[in-house]
Design a protein around this motif. Structure first.
Motif, PDB file in Angstrom:
ATOM      1  N   ARG A 137       0.825  -1.217   0.000  1.00  0.00           N
ATOM      2  CA  ARG A 137       0.000   0.000   0.000  1.00  0.00           C
ATOM      3  C   ARG A 137       0.854   1.261   0.000  1.00  0.00           C
ATOM      4  N   THR A 138       1.920   1.272   0.779  1.00  0.00           N
ATOM      5  CA  THR A 138       2.705   2.498   0.933  1.00  0.00           C
ATOM      6  C   THR A 138       3.867   2.604  -0.049  1.00  0.00           C
ATOM      7  N   GLU A 139       4.401   1.459  -0.512  1.00  0.00           N
ATOM      8  CA  GLU A 139       5.617   1.511  -1.315  1.00  0.00           C
ATOM      9  C   GLU A 139       5.549   0.751  -2.631  1.00  0.00           C
ATOM     10  N   GLY A 140       4.470   0.022  -2.860  1.00  0.00           N
ATOM     11  CA  GLY A 140       4.390  -0.812  -4.043  1.00  0.00           C
ATOM     12  C   GLY A 140       4.563  -0.054  -5.341  1.00  0.00           C
ATOM     13  N   GLU A 141       3.945   1.137  -5.426  1.00  0.00           N
ATOM     14  CA  GLU A 141       3.961   1.888  -6.681  1.00  0.00           C
ATOM     15  C   GLU A 141       5.370   2.314  -7.070  1.00  0.00           C
ATOM     16  N   HIS A 142       6.123   2.850  -6.111  1.00  0.00           N
ATOM     17  CA  HIS A 142       7.465   3.302  -6.483  1.00  0.00           C
ATOM     18  C   HIS A 142       8.462   2.155  -6.561  1.00  0.00           C
ATOM     19  N   LEU A 143       8.256   1.083  -5.803  1.00  0.00           N
ATOM     20  CA  LEU A 143       9.148  -0.072  -5.923  1.00  0.00           C
ATOM     21  C   LEU A 143       9.020  -0.721  -7.296  1.00  0.00           C
ATOM     22  N   ALA A 144       7.825  -0.658  -7.867  1.00  0.00           N
ATOM     23  CA  ALA A 144       7.595  -1.264  -9.181  1.00  0.00           C
ATOM     24  C   ALA A 144       8.425  -0.603 -10.273  1.00  0.00           C
ATOM     25  N   THR A 145       8.895   0.626 -10.024  1.00  0.00           N
ATOM     26  CA  THR A 145       9.691   1.336 -11.029  1.00  0.00           C
ATOM     27  C   THR A 145      11.185   1.066 -10.875  1.00  0.00           C
ATOM     28  N   ARG A 146      11.565   0.328  -9.851  1.00  0.00           N
ATOM     29  CA  ARG A 146      12.981   0.093  -9.581  1.00  0.00           C
ATOM     30  C   ARG A 146      13.445  -1.258 -10.129  1.00  0.00           C
ATOM     31  N   ASP A 201     -27.145   6.541 -10.773  1.00  0.00           N
ATOM     32  CA  ASP A 201     -26.275   7.717 -10.767  1.00  0.00           C
ATOM     33  C   ASP A 201     -24.974   7.469  -9.995  1.00  0.00           C
ATOM     34  N   LEU A 202     -24.689   6.225  -9.660  1.00  0.00           N
ATOM     35  CA  LEU A 202     -23.494   5.901  -8.882  1.00  0.00           C
ATOM     36  C   LEU A 202     -22.236   6.187  -9.700  1.00  0.00           C
ATOM     37  N   ASP A 203     -21.329   6.937  -9.119  1.00  0.00           N
ATOM     38  CA  ASP A 203     -20.026   7.170  -9.737  1.00  0.00           C
ATOM     39  C   ASP A 203     -19.153   5.962  -9.388  1.00  0.00           C
ATOM     40  N   THR A 204     -19.070   5.008 -10.292  1.00  0.00           N
ATOM     41  CA  THR A 204     -18.393   3.749  -9.975  1.00  0.00           C
ATOM     42  C   THR A 204     -16.896   3.942  -9.754  1.00  0.00           C
ATOM     43  N   ARG A 205     -16.308   4.876 -10.479  1.00  0.00           N
ATOM     44  CA  ARG A 205     -14.869   5.106 -10.316  1.00  0.00           C
ATOM     45  C   ARG A 205     -14.561   5.662  -8.934  1.00  0.00           C
ATOM     46  N   LEU A 206     -15.346   6.642  -8.502  1.00  0.00           N
ATOM     47  CA  LEU A 206     -15.152   7.233  -7.183  1.00  0.00           C
ATOM     48  C   LEU A 206     -15.460   6.213  -6.088  1.00  0.00           C
ATOM     49  N   THR A 207     -16.550   5.469  -6.259  1.00  0.00           N
ATOM     50  CA  THR A 207     -16.917   4.455  -5.270  1.00  0.00           C
ATOM     51  C   THR A 207     -15.833   3.400  -5.145  1.00  0.00           C
ATOM     52  N   CYS A 208     -15.260   2.994  -6.270  1.00  0.00           N
ATOM     53  CA  CYS A 208     -14.183   2.004  -6.256  1.00  0.00           C
ATOM     54  C   CYS A 208     -13.001   2.500  -5.433  1.00  0.00           C
ATOM     55  N   ARG A 209     -12.662   3.756  -5.590  1.00  0.00           N
ATOM     56  CA  ARG A 209     -11.531   4.315  -4.842  1.00  0.00           C
ATOM     57  C   ARG A 209     -11.844   4.408  -3.354  1.00  0.00           C
ATOM     58  N   PHE A 210     -13.093   4.809  -3.014  1.00  0.00           N
ATOM     59  CA  PHE A 210     -13.486   4.862  -1.605  1.00  0.00           C
ATOM     60  C   PHE A 210     -13.370   3.482  -0.955  1.00  0.00           C
ATOM     61  N   VAL A 211     -13.931   2.474  -1.623  1.00  0.00           N
ATOM     62  CA  VAL A 211     -13.927   1.119  -1.070  1.00  0.00           C
ATOM     63  C   VAL A 211     -12.503   0.597  -0.972  1.00  0.00           C
ATOM     64  N   ARG A 212     -11.730   0.768  -2.026  1.00  0.00           N
ATOM     65  CA  ARG A 212     -10.336   0.304  -2.025  1.00  0.00           C
ATOM     66  C   ARG A 212      -9.554   0.885  -0.853  1.00  0.00           C
ATOM     67  N   ASP A 213      -9.635   2.202  -0.670  1.00  0.00           N
ATOM     68  CA  ASP A 213      -8.851   2.836   0.384  1.00  0.00           C
ATOM     69  C   ASP A 213      -9.338   2.448   1.772  1.00  0.00           C
ATOM     70  N   ALA A 214     -10.640   2.251   1.922  1.00  0.00           N
ATOM     71  CA  ALA A 214     -11.171   1.825   3.224  1.00  0.00           C
ATOM     72  C   ALA A 214     -10.666   0.435   3.591  1.00  0.00           C
ATOM     73  N   VAL A 215     -10.674  -0.470   2.632  1.00  0.00           N
ATOM     74  CA  VAL A 215     -10.220  -1.842   2.899  1.00  0.00           C
ATOM     75  C   VAL A 215      -8.719  -1.878   3.133  1.00  0.00           C
ATOM     76  N   TRP A 216      -7.958  -1.252   2.235  1.00  0.00           N
ATOM     77  CA  TRP A 216      -6.506  -1.305   2.354  1.00  0.00           C
ATOM     78  C   TRP A 216      -5.991  -0.549   3.565  1.00  0.00           C
ATOM     79  N   GLY A 217      -6.721   0.471   3.990  1.00  0.00           N
ATOM     80  CA  GLY A 217      -6.263   1.250   5.131  1.00  0.00           C
ATOM     81  C   GLY A 217      -6.144   0.448   6.407  1.00  0.00           C
ATOM     82  N   THR A 218      -6.891  -0.634   6.519  1.00  0.00           N
ATOM     83  CA  THR A 218      -6.839  -1.436   7.747  1.00  0.00           C
ATOM     84  C   THR A 218      -5.506  -2.158   7.904  1.00  0.00           C
ATOM     85  N   ALA A 219      -4.694  -2.209   6.859  1.00  0.00           N
ATOM     86  CA  ALA A 219      -3.385  -2.862   6.954  1.00  0.00           C
ATOM     87  C   ALA A 219      -2.503  -2.202   8.002  1.00  0.00           C
ATOM     88  N   SER A 220      -2.724  -0.916   8.249  1.00  0.00           N
ATOM     89  CA  SER A 220      -1.880  -0.190   9.198  1.00  0.00           C
ATOM     90  C   SER A 220      -2.564   0.072  10.533  1.00  0.00           C
TER      91      SER A 220
END
Length: 203
Positions: free
Chosen positions: A113-122, A155-174
């Protein structure tokens, strides 16, 4: 007749999963850049030279930790999508499976969650380069199907909802160390009740 040398405790192959688990905790606590092979070895109660019998670098350790985590997450999400459930049941199952997988692999999830994105470029992270956001893709498909089927609001904004759900679930890792707080099932039920039923009382 000469006897064969017995493997030492430090060189036993079965120590590999244990060493990866220790390394994951160190990476999660200290950050990837601040972590050294010596630091991991100290936590494992061994010499740094002995750790090199198992892994050639901290890059290879982190890559294996994260690739194993993502493989498990991919399998969990794939099993849900293959079950042929309706959109709402699929959403509930995806969230529950993700909470469970993150709860079982909290350190690896925190690193990703915290480092995956930049590690992928190394260099040294072949399994991360080009890795797809597995949970997000499954979630997005489910939300779009639910809107098309009339299960979720038109009228559900699926892209925004996806980001809300993703961050809520992944946030519990910490949130806390394993075993010191609510289990993944409790978290999933509480979050789904909030997501699907809202905060206001029913009339």
């Amino acid at each position: 007749m000469p006897t064969k040398n017995k493997p030492t405790a430090a060189s036993r192959p079965e120590r590999r999963p244990e060493l990866l688990a220790i390394a994951a905790q160190v990476f999660a606590a200290q950050g990837y850049d601040a972590t050294t092979m010596r630091g991991i070895a100290d936590e494992a109660g061994m010499l740094a030279g002995s750790l090199y019998h198992h892994f050639d670098s901290k890059e290879s350790m982190a890559d294996e930790i994260l690739s194993t985590f993502l493989t498990g997450l991919r399998a969990a999400c794939g099993a849900v999508l293959d079950a042929g459930l309706g959109p709402r049941d699929t959403l509930e199952a995806l969230v529950t499976a993700s909470f469970r997988h993150i709860g079982r692999n909290r350190a690896a999830a925190a690193i990703y969650r915290t480092e995956g994105e930049h590690l992928a470029t190394r260099p040294g992270f072949p399994h991360l380069a080009g890795a797809r956001p597995v949970f997000e893709e499954a979630l997005s498909r489910t939300l779009e199907r639910g809107v098309a089927d009339g299960v979720f609001r038109r009228d559900l904004d699926t892209r925004l909802t996806c980001r809300f759900v993703r961050d809520a679930v992944w946030g519990t890792a910490s949130w806390q160390e394993p075993g010191t707080g609510p289990d993944s099932g409790y978290l999933a039920r509480g979050y789904l009740a909030l997501l699907l039923d809202g905060l206001t009382p029913r009339t």
